[in-house]
Each structure stands twice: as structure tokens, then as C-alpha cells.
Design an enzyme around this catalytic site. Structure first.
Site, PDB file in Angstrom:
ATOM      1  N   ASP B  25      -3.628  -0.108   2.206  1.00 20.83           N
ATOM      2  CA  ASP B  25      -2.907   1.034   2.767  1.00 20.83           C
ATOM      3  C   ASP B  25      -1.452   0.647   2.995  1.00 20.83           C
ATOM      4  O   ASP B  25      -1.183  -0.386   3.622  1.00 20.83           O
ATOM      5  CB  ASP B  25      -3.504   1.414   4.128  1.00 20.83           C
ATOM      6  CG  ASP B  25      -4.752   2.269   4.005  1.00 20.83           C
ATOM      7  OD1 ASP B  25      -5.129   2.604   2.868  1.00 20.83           O
ATOM      8  OD2 ASP B  25      -5.346   2.590   5.043  1.00 20.83           O
ATOM      9  N   LYS B  82      -4.186  10.241  -0.104  1.00 27.29           N
ATOM     10  CA  LYS B  82      -5.305  10.942   0.531  1.00 27.29           C
ATOM     11  C   LYS B  82      -5.046  12.438   0.673  1.00 27.29           C
ATOM     12  O   LYS B  82      -3.923  12.848   0.987  1.00 27.29           O
ATOM     13  CB  LYS B  82      -5.543  10.386   1.947  1.00 27.29           C
ATOM     14  CG  LYS B  82      -6.111   8.974   1.979  1.00 27.29           C
ATOM     15  CD  LYS B  82      -6.323   8.549   3.425  1.00 27.29           C
ATOM     16  CE  LYS B  82      -6.555   7.066   3.566  1.00 27.29           C
ATOM     17  NZ  LYS B  82      -7.896   6.642   3.168  1.00 27.29           N
ATOM     18  N   GLY B 154      -9.525   2.332  11.036  1.00 26.37           N
ATOM     19  CA  GLY B 154      -8.544   2.125  12.101  1.00 26.37           C
ATOM     20  C   GLY B 154      -9.089   1.398  13.317  1.00 26.37           C
ATOM     21  O   GLY B 154      -8.443   1.357  14.351  1.00 26.37           O
ATOM     22  N   ARG B 166     -25.815  -1.430   4.331  1.00 28.11           N
ATOM     23  CA  ARG B 166     -27.246  -1.749   4.426  1.00 28.11           C
ATOM     24  C   ARG B 166     -28.121  -0.506   4.221  1.00 28.11           C
ATOM     25  O   ARG B 166     -29.109  -0.551   3.497  1.00 28.11           O
ATOM     26  CB  ARG B 166     -27.570  -2.364   5.792  1.00 28.11           C
ATOM     27  CG  ARG B 166     -27.144  -3.798   5.895  1.00 28.11           C
ATOM     28  CD  ARG B 166     -27.826  -4.509   7.067  1.00 28.11           C
ATOM     29  NE  ARG B 166     -27.247  -5.827   7.266  1.00 28.11           N
ATOM     30  CZ  ARG B 166     -27.539  -6.890   6.540  1.00 28.11           C
ATOM     31  NH1 ARG B 166     -28.434  -6.788   5.564  1.00 28.11           N
ATOM     32  NH2 ARG B 166     -26.959  -8.056   6.761  1.00 28.11           N
ATOM     33  N   GLY B 215     -12.693  -0.837   8.458  1.00 28.40           N
ATOM     34  CA  GLY B 215     -12.940  -1.883   9.453  1.00 28.40           C
ATOM     35  C   GLY B 215     -12.660  -3.308   9.005  1.00 28.40           C
ATOM     36  O   GLY B 215     -12.790  -4.244   9.792  1.00 28.40           O
ATOM     37  N   GLY B 236      -7.164  -1.163   5.343  1.00 30.08           N
ATOM     38  CA  GLY B 236      -6.267  -0.156   5.890  1.00 30.08           C
ATOM     39  C   GLY B 236      -5.312  -0.792   6.861  1.00 30.08           C
ATOM     40  O   GLY B 236      -4.293  -1.369   6.503  1.00 30.08           O
ATOM     41  N   SER B 237      -5.709  -0.749   8.118  1.00 32.27           N
ATOM     42  CA  SER B 237      -4.815  -1.201   9.175  1.00 32.27           C
ATOM     43  C   SER B 237      -4.734  -2.724   9.244  1.00 32.27           C
ATOM     44  O   SER B 237      -3.780  -3.267   9.800  1.00 32.27           O
ATOM     45  CB  SER B 237      -5.309  -0.629  10.499  1.00 32.27           C
ATOM     46  OG  SER B 237      -5.703   0.723  10.303  1.00 32.27           O
TER      47      SER B 237
END
Lengths: 198, 295
Positions: B25, B82, B154, B166, B215, B236-237
Site C-alpha cells: 500500500d 481500490k 489496519g 484456515r 494484518g 498495508g499499514s
């Protein structure tokens, strides 16, 4: 026969499958192996550099030592097939885009590569190619953000062009194509390469 | 001579070229160049990273096309962007702009509670998030060329993405036990064409490229999910919220390639820049979870 597929990033499993299918067709006993480290290239009869992101593949090849190993093997006669990103990595020269990213090039083939020669993904396309080396039947070319060669020199031979752009080149034991033969069921290009490795 | 654009093979083929890679990102051209130099396979152009979108609240929309365009022009690797779930208007804007892939993302505020974008109408490929096999197959049924876990964007917390990996794998394994009638019943339950269920049962994996997202904050996070069988990762973050993005980006790229080599992981994990602080999922209220959007 043992074919090593440079397995750092991109369409690696597709090339493994295509190489195996081509071996079956030709009745060759052999294996195609996933190569992540230089030692895994020991005893290979040919190397495939797959499609993916050429900046990523080039950087990881340099980091792992695969870069020097592949160069050495090529200079000692091991055939190499590069598709899409692989064409760029094999080239001696790159365009401005390639120079700006400082991506390492093996510099084995007398070709000048243009990155994203046909445009972005929206402009990606499929078309029938005439490649006389592979026979009369046209070959389905799958071009995904594909590169091309702007010029070739020395011993490099143009095998195919599309819309005036060079999309397949052979120079001795080195074969570079701008499209993705591993994404079609047609194994003729892989068969051609395997015969070079014999 | 006939030239075909936007075929399923070209869309799914594009996704295949991303395999084994990290998609990062970015919110400006400088970050995009850092990502490219670190060996990222593509960038996701955003107005704000998920951690900041989460903090800001309000309606989160498609980024300003001028911001996306500046990022597209800054790098040679693919640039994705996005759109809101169901917002075909935003998707049309992004296609006209020429982004390489559209992420119909739960990180933005959904625009339609009933339908997702009909992705088969577009020439450029789409990626969508999912938490389980049913969601994944519905998105593929709508024309998605690639699927990713939703995780919980995030948060810098991998626990939700692990849950989604899973669950999806377990549901795929269960398909192997089923005969024709059972597969038909599953297709009805998932509200998708039986062909996709059969294909998944046979392949024993999703029929399109499957990434992990939501995550990932460290190289070890990426290595773990790669060992679980995903084809690549989105970060992402985790990168631009760390104190040294260039180093963190390189470390995650290397860990993603050498996910099964603990020695490489050890090397890249040493003295890492400070990672994002992160959020414990248990402290999030149900309405604060992005993953429940667009099932």
C-alpha cells in the site's frame, strides 16, 4: 534431462507443468525443478526464467547469487529460455524505464529490451503469432504487460514479430520470448527449447 | 488479425505474474518508489493507508485519480487501486484511468449492500477479499481474477487473516469428500455456479491466485501465511507505519520468497525498525470490523 526453473517470483508452477508436459510429448525422461538457490542448478541441462516482475526477479537473483551462477552456466553453454520478464533479464540493454529502476540484467543476449512495450494491463492481449521455427500452425501469444525487443544485433536472430515489434529471439542456446507459452496448452515452444537442451 | 483484450486468461494470467510477491500500500510517488526499489511486485495506490482510514472514520472512498495517476507514473511495476464494494461507477473511473487491477475493498465504505461489482463486464482484472470459501467463490463467480483474505486491515494483527486461511482451506478439503450431489448442494449453499465448486474440489485449491491481506506487519507474519499455502501477500499499514519503511519493505520481500528457510528469516528479522503498534482484535466492536462488509 533436468530443467531448472528460476523460482523466485511469478508464474513458476505453470512453467514446471509446461516443461513436464513437453517432456512427455517428446518422450524425454526427466524432471523440472524449482530453483531458489545456486546449488540447485547443479547438473541442469537447461534453465527457464519465468514471467513475473522483472525488477523483483532481477533483485532476488542478485541477492541469492543465482545471478552470477546463471551467467556462468550460460557462458559455458547451458541453454536458457526467458519469457516476458525473463526476456528483460536476459537482455544486454534496457530502455529508460529499465535503467531507472537499476534492475540488474544478465546481459547475455544481444537485444535491447523495452519494458511494457504494448502498454499496461488494459492493453494486454492474446493474438495468433507466426513463428516458422515452430511450424505452420500459428502460436497463441498471451501478452501480459509484455516487453519487446527494440533491436537485435550480433548473432541474435528474430523468430517472431508482432505489430512490428520483436517478440521472439534466439541467439545460440538462448531463447527469449515476450509472451507466455506457459499459459496455453500448446507445448511447442517448450518442446523446441527442450530439443536445444538435448 | 484478431486481437483479444480482457479475456479471463489475461486477467487470471496477470494475477499469476504476482505470485510469490509482495504488494504494498502506498499513498504517494515517493512511497511507490521505495516499494519498487525494495522488490515489491506491485503497489496499491491509496489516499490513506488502512490504519489511518480506520482512525479517520467517515465515508472512505476511491482515492483521487490524480493521486493514483501520479503513483502509476512514478513506477514501472503494476499499480492497483481500490473501489468501494459494489461501486461500479468508481470501478469505471479506475478502468478509464488504466490502473492494472482493481481491489473491490472492504477497507472503503461499501456502496451497495446487495450486489458487488459485476466484474465480468470489465477489461481489467479485479481482486476481492474473502473470509471463507463461499465468499471467495462468489467473488470468482462475479468475475474476480484474484482473491485475498480480508483479515482485519489496519490492525497490524495477523490473527484474523490466519482464521480466514484456515477456514477456507478446511472447506476446500471438505469438498474432496463430496460426490456430484454434494457438490451441487454446496454450489447452492454458496450461491455460485457448480463449475467453480467442482474445479476447486479437483484442484484442492482456489481456482485463482490467492493472497493474504489484512494484518501483516512483520517478515515472520508473511513467512507464516506463505507456509499456510497462500500465493503471496499484501502489506498495508505494516510498511509505511514502521520507522524505516525501506528496510521493512526489503525484509518482507525476502521473507516472502524464503518463507520456508528459518535462517533467512532470522537474518531479516534482526534489528527490524519499530513495527506498527497494532490493535488487539478483541478491543474492536463488531461494527468496527471491516471484514464483515460485503459477504
Amino acid at each position: 534431462m533436468k530443467i531448472g526453473i528460476i523460482g523466485l517470483q511469478g508464474a513458476v508452477s505453470e512453467h514446471l507443468e509446461a516443461a513436464k508436459r513437453a517432456m512427455q510429448k517428446l518422450g524425454i525422461e526427466g524432471e523440472a525443478v524449482w530453483v531458489g538457490m545456486p546449488a540447485e542448478l547443479d547438473g541442469v541441462d537447461g534453465i527457464i526464467i519465468p514471467g513475473g516482475e522483472s525488477t523483483t526477479i532481477g533483485k532476488l537473483m542478485q541477492m541469492t547469487g543465482l545471478f552470477e551462477r546463471v551467467k556462468w552456466l550460460a557462458k559455458n553453454g547451458t541453454p536458457i529460455l526467458g519469457t516476458c520478464a525473463g526476456l528483460i533479464v536476459l537482455a544486454k540493454r534496457g530502455d529508460e524505464q529499465i535503467a531507472r529502476t537499476k534492475q540488474p540484467l544478465l546481459g547475455l543476449m544481444d537485444i535491447s529490451a523495452i519494458r511494457n512495450a504494448f502498454g499496461r494491463q488494459r492493453e494486454s492481449f492474446e493474438a495468433e503469432l507466426e513463428i516458422s521455427t515452430l511450424g505452420k500452425e500459428p502460436f497463441r501469444g498471451v501478452f501480459i504487460r509484455a516487453p519487446a525487443a527494440s533491436e537485435v544485433w550480433g548473432d541474435a536472430q528474430v523468430l517472431a514479430k508482432f505489430q512490428g515489434k520483436i517478440v521472439a529471439v534466439q541467439q545460440g542456446g538462448l531463447l527469449a520470448v515476450a509472451f507466455h507459452p506457459e499459459l496455453t496448452p500448446d507445448t511447442r515452444l517448450h518442446e523446441y527449447f527442450l530439443r536445444m537442451c538435448r | 488479425m484478431e486481437i483479444v483484450f480482457g479475456s479471463e486468461r489475461l486477467k487470471r494470467g496477470f494475477a499469476k505474474m504476482q505470485k510469490g510477491g509482495v504488494i504494498m500500500d502506498v499513498t504517494n510517488p515517493e512511497q511507490a518508489i521505495i516499494a519498487e526499489e525494495a522488490g515489491s511486485v506491485a503497489v496499491m495506490a491509496l489516499q490513506a493507508i488502512p490504519a489511518d482510514i480506520r482512525a479517520a472514520g467517515g465515508v472512505a472512498r476511491m482515492a483521487d485519480p490524480a493521486v493514483i495517476e501520479a503513483i502509476m507514473n512514478a513506477v514501472t511495476i503494476p499499480a492497483m487501486a481500490k473501489c468501494r464494494i459494489g461501486h461500479f461507477g468508481e470501478a469505471q473511473v479506475l478502468e478509464a484511468l488504466g490502473v492494472d487491477m482493481i481491489d473491490e475493498s472492504e477497507v472503503l465504505t461499501p456502496a451497495d449492500e446487495e450486489f458487488h461489482v459485476d466484474k465480468s463486464k470489465f477489461k481489467i482484472p479485479f481482486i476481492c477479499g474473502s473470509r471463507d470459501l463461499g465468499e471467495a467463490l462468489r467473488r470468482i463467480n462475479e468475475g474476480a481474477a484474484m482473491v485475498r483474505t480480508k483479515g482485519e486491515a489496519g490492525t497490524g494483527n495477523i490473527v484474523e487473516a490466519m482464521k480466514h486461511i484456515r477456514l477456507t482451506k478446511r472447506q476446500i478439503a471438505e469438498l474432496a469428500e463430496l460426490k456430484h450431489d454434494g457438490l451441487e448442494a454446496k454450489a447452492q449453499e454458496y450461491r455460485v455456479s457448480v463449475e467453480f465448486v467442482k474445479e476447486t474440489a479437483k484442484l484442492q485449491r482456489l481456482p485463482v491466485v490467492w493472497f493474504c491481506a489484512g494484518g501483516i506487519a512483520t517478515p515472520a507474519d508473511s513467512a507464516m501465511v506463505m507456509q499456510m499455502g497462500v500465493d503471496g501477500v499484501f502489506v498495508g499499514s505494516g510498511i509505511f507505519k514502521s520507522s524505516d519503511p525501506a528496510r521493512m519493505a526489503r525484509a518482507i520481500v525476502e521473507a516472502t520468497r524464503y518463507y520456508d528457510d528459518p535462517q533467512v528469516l532470522l537474518e531479516v528479522s534482526k534489528d527490524l525498525p519499530q513495527t506498527m503498534r497494532g490493535i488487539d482484535i478483541k478491543t474492536l466492536k463488531a461494527e468496527e470490523k471491516l471484514q464483515a462488509r460485503g459477504v
